[in-house]
Design a protein around this motif. Structure first.
Motif, PDB file in Angstrom:
ATOM      1  N   THR A 287      -4.791  -7.116   4.458  1.00 58.81           N
ATOM      2  CA  THR A 287      -6.103  -6.644   4.029  1.00 58.81           C
ATOM      3  C   THR A 287      -6.025  -5.141   3.816  1.00 58.81           C
ATOM      4  OG1 THR A 287      -7.410  -8.393   5.062  1.00 58.81           O
ATOM      5  CG2 THR A 287      -8.488  -6.277   4.754  1.00 58.81           C
ATOM      6  N   TYR A 288      -6.524  -4.692   2.650  1.00 62.39           N
ATOM      7  CA  TYR A 288      -6.513  -3.275   2.305  1.00 62.39           C
ATOM      8  C   TYR A 288      -7.947  -2.821   2.033  1.00 62.39           C
ATOM      9  CZ  TYR A 288      -1.650  -4.549   1.208  1.00 62.39           C
ATOM     10  OH  TYR A 288      -0.376  -5.042   1.253  1.00 62.39           O
ATOM     11  N   ILE A 289      -8.373  -1.765   2.712  1.00 61.52           N
ATOM     12  CA  ILE A 289      -9.688  -1.180   2.442  1.00 61.52           C
ATOM     13  C   ILE A 289      -9.454   0.279   2.084  1.00 61.52           C
ATOM     14  CG2 ILE A 289     -11.985  -0.695   3.336  1.00 61.52           C
ATOM     15  CD1 ILE A 289     -11.578  -3.037   5.291  1.00 61.52           C
ATOM     16  N   GLU A 290      -9.738   0.612   0.820  1.00 63.20           N
ATOM     17  CA  GLU A 290      -9.435   1.944   0.305  1.00 63.20           C
ATOM     18  C   GLU A 290     -10.685   2.798   0.118  1.00 63.20           C
ATOM     19  OE1 GLU A 290      -7.275   1.262  -3.278  1.00 63.20           O
ATOM     20  OE2 GLU A 290      -5.503   0.471  -2.249  1.00 63.20           O
ATOM     21  N   GLY A 291     -11.856   2.176   0.040  1.00 64.49           N
ATOM     22  CA  GLY A 291     -13.072   2.936  -0.174  1.00 64.49           C
ATOM     23  C   GLY A 291     -14.279   2.027  -0.190  1.00 64.49           C
ATOM     24  N   LYS A 304     -14.127 -13.219  13.800  1.00 67.35           N
ATOM     25  CA  LYS A 304     -13.690 -11.856  13.521  1.00 67.35           C
ATOM     26  C   LYS A 304     -14.466 -11.305  12.326  1.00 67.35           C
ATOM     27  CE  LYS A 304     -10.280 -13.502  16.125  1.00 67.35           C
ATOM     28  NZ  LYS A 304     -10.380 -14.828  16.759  1.00 67.35           N
ATOM     29  N   SER A 305     -14.892 -10.059  12.429  1.00 70.30           N
ATOM     30  CA  SER A 305     -15.561  -9.450  11.283  1.00 70.30           C
ATOM     31  C   SER A 305     -14.592  -9.327  10.117  1.00 70.30           C
ATOM     32  CB  SER A 305     -16.110  -8.078  11.662  1.00 70.30           C
ATOM     33  OG  SER A 305     -17.044  -8.173  12.714  1.00 70.30           O
ATOM     34  N   ILE A 306     -13.412  -8.784  10.385  1.00 74.19           N
ATOM     35  CA  ILE A 306     -12.349  -8.698   9.382  1.00 74.19           C
ATOM     36  C   ILE A 306     -11.062  -9.183  10.034  1.00 74.19           C
ATOM     37  CG2 ILE A 306     -11.039  -7.208   7.830  1.00 74.19           C
ATOM     38  CD1 ILE A 306     -13.423  -5.323   7.786  1.00 74.19           C
ATOM     39  N   LYS A 307     -10.456 -10.208   9.443  1.00 75.41           N
ATOM     40  CA  LYS A 307      -9.270 -10.832  10.019  1.00 75.41           C
ATOM     41  C   LYS A 307      -8.133 -10.840   8.989  1.00 75.41           C
ATOM     42  CE  LYS A 307      -6.461 -13.648  12.283  1.00 75.41           C
ATOM     43  NZ  LYS A 307      -5.689 -13.206  13.460  1.00 75.41           N
ATOM     44  N   ALA A 308      -6.991 -10.267   9.359  1.00 75.87           N
ATOM     45  CA  ALA A 308      -5.805 -10.307   8.513  1.00 75.87           C
ATOM     46  C   ALA A 308      -4.704 -11.054   9.247  1.00 75.87           C
ATOM     47  CB  ALA A 308      -5.344  -8.896   8.171  1.00 75.87           C
ATOM     48  N   SER A 309      -4.194 -12.108   8.626  1.00 77.40           N
ATOM     49  CA  SER A 309      -3.053 -12.804   9.223  1.00 77.40           C
ATOM     50  C   SER A 309      -1.788 -11.978   9.075  1.00 77.40           C
ATOM     51  CB  SER A 309      -2.870 -14.176   8.571  1.00 77.40           C
ATOM     52  OG  SER A 309      -3.962 -15.010   8.868  1.00 77.40           O
ATOM     53  N   GLY A 310      -1.806 -11.004   8.146  1.00 78.94           N
ATOM     54  CA  GLY A 310      -0.726 -10.040   8.012  1.00 78.94           C
ATOM     55  C   GLY A 310      -1.149  -8.708   8.587  1.00 78.94           C
ATOM     56  N   ASP A 311      -0.996  -7.642   7.790  1.00 80.92           N
ATOM     57  CA  ASP A 311      -1.356  -6.299   8.225  1.00 80.92           C
ATOM     58  C   ASP A 311      -2.761  -5.942   7.752  1.00 80.92           C
ATOM     59  OD1 ASP A 311       1.218  -6.133   9.202  1.00 80.92           O
ATOM     60  OD2 ASP A 311       1.983  -4.961   7.511  1.00 80.92           O
ATOM     61  N   LEU A 312      -3.369  -4.975   8.429  1.00 83.01           N
ATOM     62  CA  LEU A 312      -4.678  -4.449   8.040  1.00 83.01           C
ATOM     63  C   LEU A 312      -4.526  -2.950   7.843  1.00 83.01           C
ATOM     64  CD1 LEU A 312      -7.724  -4.561   7.599  1.00 83.01           C
ATOM     65  CD2 LEU A 312      -8.040  -4.633  10.070  1.00 83.01           C
ATOM     66  N   ASN A 313      -4.781  -2.488   6.605  1.00 83.82           N
ATOM     67  CA  ASN A 313      -4.607  -1.079   6.269  1.00 83.82           C
ATOM     68  C   ASN A 313      -5.924  -0.504   5.775  1.00 83.82           C
ATOM     69  OD1 ASN A 313      -1.777  -1.187   6.756  1.00 83.82           O
ATOM     70  ND2 ASN A 313      -1.473  -2.092   4.746  1.00 83.82           N
ATOM     71  N   ILE A 314      -6.413   0.540   6.437  1.00 81.48           N
ATOM     72  CA  ILE A 314      -7.659   1.198   6.061  1.00 81.48           C
ATOM     73  C   ILE A 314      -7.350   2.645   5.729  1.00 81.48           C
ATOM     74  CG2 ILE A 314      -9.972   1.868   6.807  1.00 81.48           C
ATOM     75  CD1 ILE A 314      -9.918  -0.520   8.731  1.00 81.48           C
TER      76      ILE A 314
END
Length: 635
Positions: A287-291, A304-314
């Motif tokens: 999951t990627y959150i850039e803006g 979960k509000s935000i769930k990534a089975s892999g990586d989470l990048n903000i």
């Protein structure tokens, strides 16, 4: 036949008039629209077929042919919903590529080759209202679905269903409000469903209700740009994406969901990958959150509000996430699981943005990362106000890393009262019954972490702090590492009302930084290392304030320590020699107890201060930036 000949004759005679359009209607719902300037030579075959722009009609299927001055936009298909019916208007230049079937207000499109359309793609414009309508698309080419003030409910399936595995743009036109809903007790996977990639975009608003499963379900990646997206109901997830999820900008609000707010998972039919360049052929479950602005609320157990089975990048944006659900038993993993705000099975990287995590459920977590949590920038506020227990788990503001049991036979580690590292009041030894992975690394940013009943910040492996500003408050250890804890820089304030200020179950190294730690008083200490397990606290640098003292047997090299008195809620400036390093005050709610080690003992208002030169404190504060929840100031 006579009517058709007359229509064609009229079109040909008016070919020099730019606005003339030939409308060919089949059935009563689908009209292909050919501008006179494009129609070219029309061919009859055996008196039963008519071919226009390479599309061949059986004359028996044509219900009318008329000419008018309708303006036609190339590459566009307009679908107008009107109650129980839908009318479809197809631009003539793409009519040969679009096969449309209409049943009531349900529109089914099969799209074929569009390579010949000047390298462009077809746009389907949806407008109007229906309480039992659908847009369904099949084919193998990219296209855009443009929402133009459409309100659509499907009583028997998804409102938008895309069988096409290519990239589909779903775009809300600027200034429009669009609402999509599906039915309850259906078989669809989502109100919006696509086998292929979904790019959600546009400067309009899209409201989505999922009454059977997910609000948005995608068999590939989901990206969001500019759009105002409101997910107002989902039996399952708000957004469920395979491969990865990417938010670039826009405003997304998710509430009323029965499972996770946003979940990214792997596509099981494709080989898994990590992050790839430009996300090309990526199947990372990241999951990627850039803006943009993201507001997610979940209330169900273990969600979960935000769930990534892999990586989470903000890396940017304003993110507000809330999880209030209780714990639930996971029969697959044979363990109890709790709700959390940000959750990743892999690593988590925060390099920007403003993040607010509020976990209020029993054993809830503000941030939970099974891999390495890396913070380089951004502003993070994480709170966990739920209760904790040995059976159902512990409520923590930030938890990073993983402790895995490798043997069912448990032996109490040194220090008693617990199993393996971290057991008991003094911590247990490495019993060999667990493995530890992941951890936490902080080199920048601002972190506020508060937990009511357990650690505010916990690493299940190592914890390294080299920069940034951290405030941690808890009734348990404010900051805890299951292995080595190393501080080489940054501003750290750890305040515990019931245990150690900072606790390492391995060695604890302080080499730099401005540090204030407050314990609950003897036998707890401000800075604790697992001496029962053969480990030690080493201080070789930094500016250190220890309310509650240092761990017994600590090693101090190249620094000077002294004990001094203090009053609560009074500003003091810490000096390293003649240099003012920072200002601080002790909360009025803090315990006055001393602790073991230098500065410990029974004094009710004594603390240990340590610096590379002669440490001292003076009343009053320096001017500068207020930090540490109002308890500190730095230049």
């Amino acid at each position: 036949m006579k009517q058709i000949l007359l229509a064609i004759t009229a079109l040909l005679s008016a070919a020099s008039v730019q606005a003339q359009t030939l409308n060919v209607t089949t059935g009563s719902n689908v009209t292909d629209q050919y501008p006179a300037t494009q129609a070219g030579e029309m061919t009859y075959t055996s008196g039963t077929q008519l071919t226009i722009l390479n599309k061949t009609y059986n004359l028996s299927e044509i219900t009318s042919m008329t000419t008018d001055e309708t303006s036609v936009t190339d590459n566009q298909v307009n679908i107008v919903y009107n109650g129980s019916e839908a009318l479809v208007y197809v631009a003539g230049n793409v009519a040969q590529y679009v096969n449309v079937t209409v049943s009531g207000a349900k529109v089914y499109v099969n799209q074929t080759n569009t390579d010949a359309v000047d390298g462009d793609e077809i746009t389907y414009v949806l407008s109007g209202t229906s309480t039992d309508g659908q847009f369904a698309l099949d084919g193998s080419y990219k296209c855009t679905v443009s929402l133009n003030n459409v309100t659509l409910t499907n009583q028997s399936g998804a409102a938008i269903s895309i069988g096409n595995k290519k990239r589909i743009q779903i775009s809300a036109k600027s200034g429009t409000t669009n609402t999509l809903a599906d039915c309850a007790n259906g078989s669809q996977k989502g109100c919006i469903y696509s086998k292929g990639q979904i790019q959600l975009q546009g400067n309009g608003t899209l409201n989505v209700y999922g009454y059977t499963k997910h609000a948005i379900k995608c068999g590939d990646y989901v990206s969001i740009k500019n759009l105002t997206l409101n997910i107002l109901n989902a039996v399952g997830d708000g957004i469920n994406a395979n491969k990865y999820f990417l938010m670039k900008s826009g405003t997304v609000t998710i509430s009323g969901v029965g499972d996770d707010g946003i979940q990214s998972d792997y596509e099981s039919d494709d080989a898994t990958t990590g992050e790839t360049t430009d996300h090309e052929d990526e199947n990372s479950a990241n999951t990627y959150i850039e803006g943009g602005t993201l507001d997610v609320t979940v209330t169900a157990a273990a969600t979960k509000s935000i769930k990534a089975s892999g990586d989470l990048n903000i890396s940017g944006g304003t993110i507000t996430v809330k999880a209030s659900g209780a714990y639930a038993y996971d029969s697959t993993d044979s363990e109890y699981k709790s709700a959390s705000c940000l959750n990743s099975d892999g690593n988590m990287t925060i390099s920007g943005g403003t993040i607010t995590c509020t976990a209020s459920g029993y054993a809830g977590k503000g941030i939970k990362c099974d891999g390495v949590l890396t913070v380089t920038d951004g502003t993070i506020s994480a709170t966990a106000s739920g209760s904790s227990s040995d059976t159902y788990g512990s409520a923590k503001a930030i938890k990073a890393g993983t402790k895995t049991e490798v043997s069912s036979s448990r032996l109490a580690g040194p220090g008693g009262g617990g199993w393996g590292p971290g057991g008991g009041g003094g911590g247990g030894g490495n019993s060999g019954n667990y493995t530890y992975s992941g951890g936490m690394v902080v080199s920048g940013g601002t972190i506020y972490a508060k937990a009511s009943s357990h650690e505010a910040i916990e690493s299940k492996n190592t914890l390294d702090i080299s920069g940034g500003t951290i405030y941690a408050e808890s009734s348990d250890d404010a900051i805890n590492a299951a292995s080595t804890l190393t501080i080489t820089g940054g501003n750290v304030y750890a305040y515990s009302t019931g245990n150690d200020g900072m606790d390492a179950n391995g060695n604890f190294y302080i080499k730099g930084g401005n540090l204030v730690a407050i314990s609950a008083g003897s036998p707890e200490v401000a800075f604790d290392a697992n001496t029962e397990g053969g480990y030690k606290l080493y201080i070789t640098g930094g500016n250190v304030v220890a309310v509650g003292g240092l761990e017994s047997g600590s090693s101090l090299s190249g620094v000077t320590s002294r004990s001094t008195s203090y009053n609560k809620n009074t500003w003091y400036t810490f000096k390293n020699g003649s240099t003012s390093a920072f200002s601080f005050k002790i909360p009025s709610t803090a315990s006055s107890g001393g602790g073991w080690g230098p500065g410990g003992g029974s004094s009710s208002s004594s603390m240990t201060i340590v610096a590379t030169s002669t440490p001292s404190i003076s009343t009053g504060s320096i001017s500068g930036t207020t930090i540490w929840n109002g308890y500190g100031i730095v230049n």
